[in-house]
Design an enzyme around this catalytic site. Structure first.
Site, PDB file in Angstrom:
ATOM      1  N   ASN A  85       1.557  -1.234  -0.409  1.00 18.06           N
ATOM      2  CA  ASN A  85      -0.109  -0.178  -0.244  1.00 18.06           C
ATOM      3  C   ASN A  85       0.751   1.301   0.076  1.00 18.06           C
ATOM      4  O   ASN A  85       2.200   1.063  -0.001  1.00 18.06           O
ATOM      5  CB  ASN A  85      -0.878   0.403   1.282  1.00 18.06           C
ATOM      6  CG  ASN A  85      -2.042   0.525   1.413  1.00 18.06           C
ATOM      7  OD1 ASN A  85      -2.125   1.942   0.324  1.00 18.06           O
ATOM      8  ND2 ASN A  85      -3.131   0.055   1.863  1.00 18.06           N
ATOM      9  N   HIS A 115      22.926  -0.246  11.657  1.00 14.25           N
ATOM     10  CA  HIS A 115      24.289   1.065  11.728  1.00 14.25           C
ATOM     11  C   HIS A 115      25.349   0.248  12.985  1.00 14.25           C
ATOM     12  O   HIS A 115      24.387  -0.226  13.267  1.00 14.25           O
ATOM     13  CB  HIS A 115      24.159   2.380  12.075  1.00 14.25           C
ATOM     14  CG  HIS A 115      23.384   2.361  10.736  1.00 14.25           C
ATOM     15  ND1 HIS A 115      23.244   3.261   9.882  1.00 14.25           N
ATOM     16  CD2 HIS A 115      21.676   2.376  10.435  1.00 14.25           C
ATOM     17  CE1 HIS A 115      22.874   3.234   8.467  1.00 14.25           C
ATOM     18  NE2 HIS A 115      21.494   3.512   9.320  1.00 14.25           N
ATOM     19  N   GLY A 142      -0.967  -1.512   8.919  1.00 11.76           N
ATOM     20  CA  GLY A 142       0.344  -0.297   8.688  1.00 11.76           C
ATOM     21  C   GLY A 142       0.450   0.188   9.340  1.00 11.76           C
ATOM     22  O   GLY A 142       1.085   0.332  10.913  1.00 11.76           O
ATOM     23  N   THR A 165      11.422  -7.442  15.753  1.00 10.15           N
ATOM     24  CA  THR A 165      12.917  -7.476  15.968  1.00 10.15           C
ATOM     25  C   THR A 165      13.406  -9.139  16.003  1.00 10.15           C
ATOM     26  O   THR A 165      14.630  -9.235  15.834  1.00 10.15           O
ATOM     27  CB  THR A 165      13.065  -6.441  17.568  1.00 10.15           C
ATOM     28  OG1 THR A 165      12.047  -7.719  18.055  1.00 10.15           O
ATOM     29  CG2 THR A 165      13.365  -5.460  17.370  1.00 10.15           C
ATOM     30  N   ARG A 180       4.802  -8.684  19.875  1.00 10.22           N
ATOM     31  CA  ARG A 180       4.904 -10.258  20.958  1.00 10.22           C
ATOM     32  C   ARG A 180       4.156 -10.478  20.915  1.00 10.22           C
ATOM     33  O   ARG A 180       2.884  -9.577  19.878  1.00 10.22           O
ATOM     34  CB  ARG A 180       5.160  -9.656  22.277  1.00 10.22           C
ATOM     35  CG  ARG A 180       5.946  -9.022  23.187  1.00 10.22           C
ATOM     36  CD  ARG A 180       5.349  -8.772  24.494  1.00 10.22           C
ATOM     37  NE  ARG A 180       7.086  -8.241  25.126  1.00 10.22           N
ATOM     38  CZ  ARG A 180       7.256  -6.828  25.574  1.00 10.22           C
ATOM     39  NH1 ARG A 180       5.999  -6.166  25.020  1.00 10.22           N
ATOM     40  NH2 ARG A 180       8.209  -6.110  25.403  1.00 10.22           N
ATOM     41  N   LYS A 183      -2.207 -13.233  22.608  1.00  9.15           N
ATOM     42  CA  LYS A 183      -2.524 -14.888  23.886  1.00  9.15           C
ATOM     43  C   LYS A 183      -3.877 -14.827  23.136  1.00  9.15           C
ATOM     44  O   LYS A 183      -4.733 -13.603  22.756  1.00  9.15           O
ATOM     45  CB  LYS A 183      -2.166 -13.923  24.803  1.00  9.15           C
ATOM     46  CG  LYS A 183      -1.121 -14.255  25.527  1.00  9.15           C
ATOM     47  CD  LYS A 183      -0.547 -13.867  27.851  1.00  9.15           C
ATOM     48  CE  LYS A 183       0.245 -13.801  27.277  1.00  9.15           C
ATOM     49  NZ  LYS A 183       0.667 -13.076  29.405  1.00  9.15           N
TER      50      LYS A 183
END
Length: 185
Positions: A85, A115, A142, A165, A180, A183
């Site tokens: 998009n 970096h 988004g 991550t 995360r 649940k």
């Protein structure tokens, strides 16, 4: 003979982005992106011709809405039916592969470059490139951010605004910063 910075980048080694060859490749990408972002939608179609030629692979029906930005383009492979998009950014210093039927919401960002941790290293332009893989039929909400070295499994969902991550297993839903698993009840 010394290896080029492009060869180091491709090998996942530390390289300097302040390199004439890499800058020339980024200029080529900026030109293709400019064309894609500037063409009227009816002329552009799913992808501007320059961007389509630049990318490492484009499956049938893959579409990128304008505006779009990438660093090099040749490291990006979009499978059939992939949709990006408006406002997506892919800093493709390493391979970015997006599986069949995957959808990226507006303003999704994929950053392959990491970096240097030391200020002197950053000033010298030192980076290391880490690939990103997104499986088939995933949905990236988004403004999500996906960091280098991450794999997102088939059918996974990344919530809007999440910062990914770590790897996301197939069919899992992740949200938040850092992302995360949700649940299940």
């Amino acid at each position: 003979m010394a290896r080029s910075e492009r060869a180091k980048m491709a090998a996942g080694e530390w390289y300097t982005c302040l390199d004439d060859e890499l800058e020339a490749l980024r200029v080529t990408a900026r030109e293709a992106v400019f064309e894609h972002n500037s063409l009227p939608p009816k002329q552009r179609g799913n992808l501007g011709p320059g961007l389509k030629a630049l990318l490492g692979g484009v499956g049938e029906g893959a579409r990128i809405e304008a505006p779009f930005h990438c660093a090099y383009g040749f490291n990006i492979v979009l499978d059939d039916g992939v949709f990006l998009n408006a406002g997506c950014i892919i800093l493709d210093t390493a391979s970015v592969r997006i599986g069949k039927g995957t959808l990226l919401g507006p303003n999704v960002q994929i950053y392959c470059a990491e970096h240097h941790k030391e200020a002197a290293g950053r000033q010298a332009g030192l980076e290391i490139a880490r690939p990103v893989g997104i499986g088939a039929h995933a949905w990236i909400g988004g403004s999500a951010i996906i960091l280098g070295g991450v794999s997102i499994g088939e059918g996974a969902i990344v919530g809007a605004g999440a910062v990914v991550t770590r790897d996301v297993p197939a069919n899992e839903t992740v949200v938040g910063n850092p992302a995360r698993p949700v649940k299940r009840r």
